[in-house]
Design a protein around this motif. Structure first.
Motif, PDB file in Angstrom:
ATOM      1  N   PRO A  91       0.893  -1.475   0.054  1.00 55.20           N
ATOM      2  CA  PRO A  91       0.064  -0.075   0.712  1.00 55.20           C
ATOM      3  C   PRO A  91       0.949   1.147  -0.303  1.00 55.20           C
ATOM      4  CG  PRO A  91      -0.428  -0.936   2.341  1.00 55.20           C
ATOM      5  CD  PRO A  91       1.233  -1.855   1.033  1.00 55.20           C
ATOM      6  N   HIS A  92       2.019   1.235  -0.832  1.00 47.90           N
ATOM      7  CA  HIS A  92       2.748   2.505  -0.653  1.00 47.90           C
ATOM      8  C   HIS A  92       1.654   3.684  -1.476  1.00 47.90           C
ATOM      9  CE1 HIS A  92       3.360   0.507  -5.167  1.00 47.90           C
ATOM     10  NE2 HIS A  92       3.106   1.903  -5.275  1.00 47.90           N
ATOM     11  N   ALA A  93       1.574   5.212  -1.069  1.00 54.14           N
ATOM     12  CA  ALA A  93       1.613   6.631  -1.250  1.00 54.14           C
ATOM     13  C   ALA A  93       1.970   6.719  -2.376  1.00 54.14           C
ATOM     14  CB  ALA A  93       0.598   6.453  -0.315  1.00 54.14           C
ATOM     15  N   ASP A  94       2.731   6.957  -2.642  1.00 48.25           N
ATOM     16  CA  ASP A  94       3.471   7.590  -3.477  1.00 48.25           C
ATOM     17  C   ASP A  94       2.781   8.455  -4.638  1.00 48.25           C
ATOM     18  OD1 ASP A  94       4.977   5.255  -3.766  1.00 48.25           O
ATOM     19  OD2 ASP A  94       6.247   6.506  -4.612  1.00 48.25           O
ATOM     20  N   ASN A  95       2.016   7.215  -5.213  1.00 42.26           N
ATOM     21  CA  ASN A  95       0.441   7.648  -6.834  1.00 42.26           C
ATOM     22  C   ASN A  95      -0.659   8.358  -5.940  1.00 42.26           C
ATOM     23  OD1 ASN A  95       2.664   5.042  -7.899  1.00 42.26           O
ATOM     24  ND2 ASN A  95       2.494   7.016  -8.971  1.00 42.26           N
ATOM     25  N   ALA A  96      -0.686   7.293  -4.634  1.00 45.48           N
ATOM     26  CA  ALA A  96      -2.182   7.859  -4.365  1.00 45.48           C
ATOM     27  C   ALA A  96      -2.152   9.221  -4.145  1.00 45.48           C
ATOM     28  CB  ALA A  96      -3.130   6.894  -3.294  1.00 45.48           C
ATOM     29  N   ALA A  97      -1.723   9.594  -2.947  1.00 46.65           N
ATOM     30  CA  ALA A  97      -1.652  11.032  -2.261  1.00 46.65           C
ATOM     31  C   ALA A  97      -1.562  11.888  -3.753  1.00 46.65           C
ATOM     32  CB  ALA A  97      -0.624  11.209  -1.440  1.00 46.65           C
ATOM     33  N   PRO A  98      -0.586  12.060  -4.350  1.00 43.89           N
ATOM     34  CA  PRO A  98      -0.561  13.262  -5.214  1.00 43.89           C
ATOM     35  C   PRO A  98      -1.958  13.136  -6.913  1.00 43.89           C
ATOM     36  CG  PRO A  98       1.241  11.673  -6.028  1.00 43.89           C
ATOM     37  CD  PRO A  98       0.684  11.437  -4.466  1.00 43.89           C
ATOM     38  N   GLY A  99      -2.341  11.961  -6.864  1.00 41.62           N
ATOM     39  CA  GLY A  99      -3.935  11.851  -7.345  1.00 41.62           C
ATOM     40  C   GLY A  99      -4.810  12.654  -6.373  1.00 41.62           C
TER      41      GLY A  99
END
Ligand code: HSE
Length: 314
Positions: free
Chosen positions: A140-148
């Motif tokens: 569950p890495h967030a480095d795509n989800a968060a900027p998205g």
């Protein structure tokens, strides 16, 4: 609870890692991206009713689908009556390093949020989106989800508990993103990474992360350029991308501030000062792959500060 019955939303592609920031930095792009449609229904539960653009590859079962699982969990949590119908229109390449799974996950959850009378804040939505990343690639890495979700350039200081810090970036910072037509799965590229790294490399890497954040905040392009290099992950993963070294050289020779792997690849991004420079560098990068007879798509985009965009709602 609901103010609307139907929404169609655009969720953007993202560049994760952004050079030195493995798993902790990312930025949103204006294009490409996915379109997600969510409608309320009398039938109970969350159902995926249509998926286009995936070549039949994505699971139709909402619990196993990156856009569906967040909605299933949200629906359970809120105990809402009736159900939801979800359409996923993939308008970006999968397995590309451009955050395709995150775009769908963000689109689903953001669409649901857009139906509510009182929308939830981003930090409450992010854990549901990360369920989608877990389903898609196990981590569950967030480095795509968060900027998205947030838009812009973000630092993910922690994803559990959520601590996402938006970083202001210069308006004329552009990305040239080259997507070679090969597919690389994130879980495969994570498996080959070293579990331990020498302290000397760690010191260089976290110095660069600090330098990049300071460079963005101070609009210091030289500092951004000096700080982008990734001395830990890129040397390991770049061997999986045919022509990577040549493409990177052409980006830097043409005047880009820096160049590295977008997310887990195979896409390669260059950050540039100004749109014209991004077009010049993007062209140089693509011509290099052309010479190697590798097909590719090229995207030129400023940093997208908006995140998900409502296209239609009723
Ligand atoms: N930070 C993740 C990785 C992003 O590099 O594996 C995957 O898109």
């Amino acid at each position: 609870m609901f103010a609307y019955n139907y929404v169609r939303i655009f969720a953007p592609a993202t560049i994760a890692n952004v050079g030195c920031g493995f798993d902790v930095m990312g930025l949103a792009l204006n294009e490409p991206g996915d379109e997600i449609v969510v409608s309320r229904s009398d039938k109970p539960g969350v159902r995926i009713t249509d998926i286009t653009g995936d070549g039949g590859l994505l699971p139709r079962d909402a619990e196993k689908n990156t856009a569906g699982i967040g909605l299933v969990k949200l629906w359970e949590k809120l105990g809402a009556e009736g159900g939801l119908e979800v359409e996923i229109h993939k308008k970006m390449p999968m397995g590309s390093g451009l955050g395709s799974s995150a775009a769908s996950a963000v689109g689903g959850v953001a669409a649901f949020n857009a139906l509510l009378e009182t929308p939830m804040p981003n930090e409450q939505l992010l854990p549901y989106i990360l369920e989608g990343e877990r389903v898609a690639c196990g981590t569950p890495h967030a480095d795509n989800a968060a900027p998205g979700l947030y838009g812009g350039f973000v630092l993910v200081r922690s994803s559990d508990p959520v601590d996402v810090i938006p970083i202001n970036s210069p308006e004329d910072l552009y990305a040239a993103v080259l997507h070679p037509h090969i597919e690389i799965l994130t879980e495969d590229t994570r498996r080959i990474l070293r579990k331990n790294i020498p302290l000397s490399l760690a010191v260089r890497q976290w110095a660069n992360v600090g330098g990049l954040i300071a460079g963005l905040l101070n609009r210091d392009y030289d500092l951004i350029s000096r700080s982008l290099p990734d001395v830990v992950i890129e040397p390991v993963r770049s061997v999986l991308i045919p022509g990577f070294d040549a493409v990177k050289h052409s980006a830097l020779d043409s005047g880009a501030l820096g160049c590295s792997i977008s997310g887990s690849g195979p896409s390669i991004f260059a950050l540039c000062r100004g749109e014209e420079q991004a077009r010049r560098s993007g062209k140089a990068m693509q011509q290099t792959l052309d010479r190697l007879e590798l097909e590719s798509d090229l995207y030129i985009s400023p940093i997208n500060n908006e995140g998900p965009k409502i296209l239609e709602r009723k």
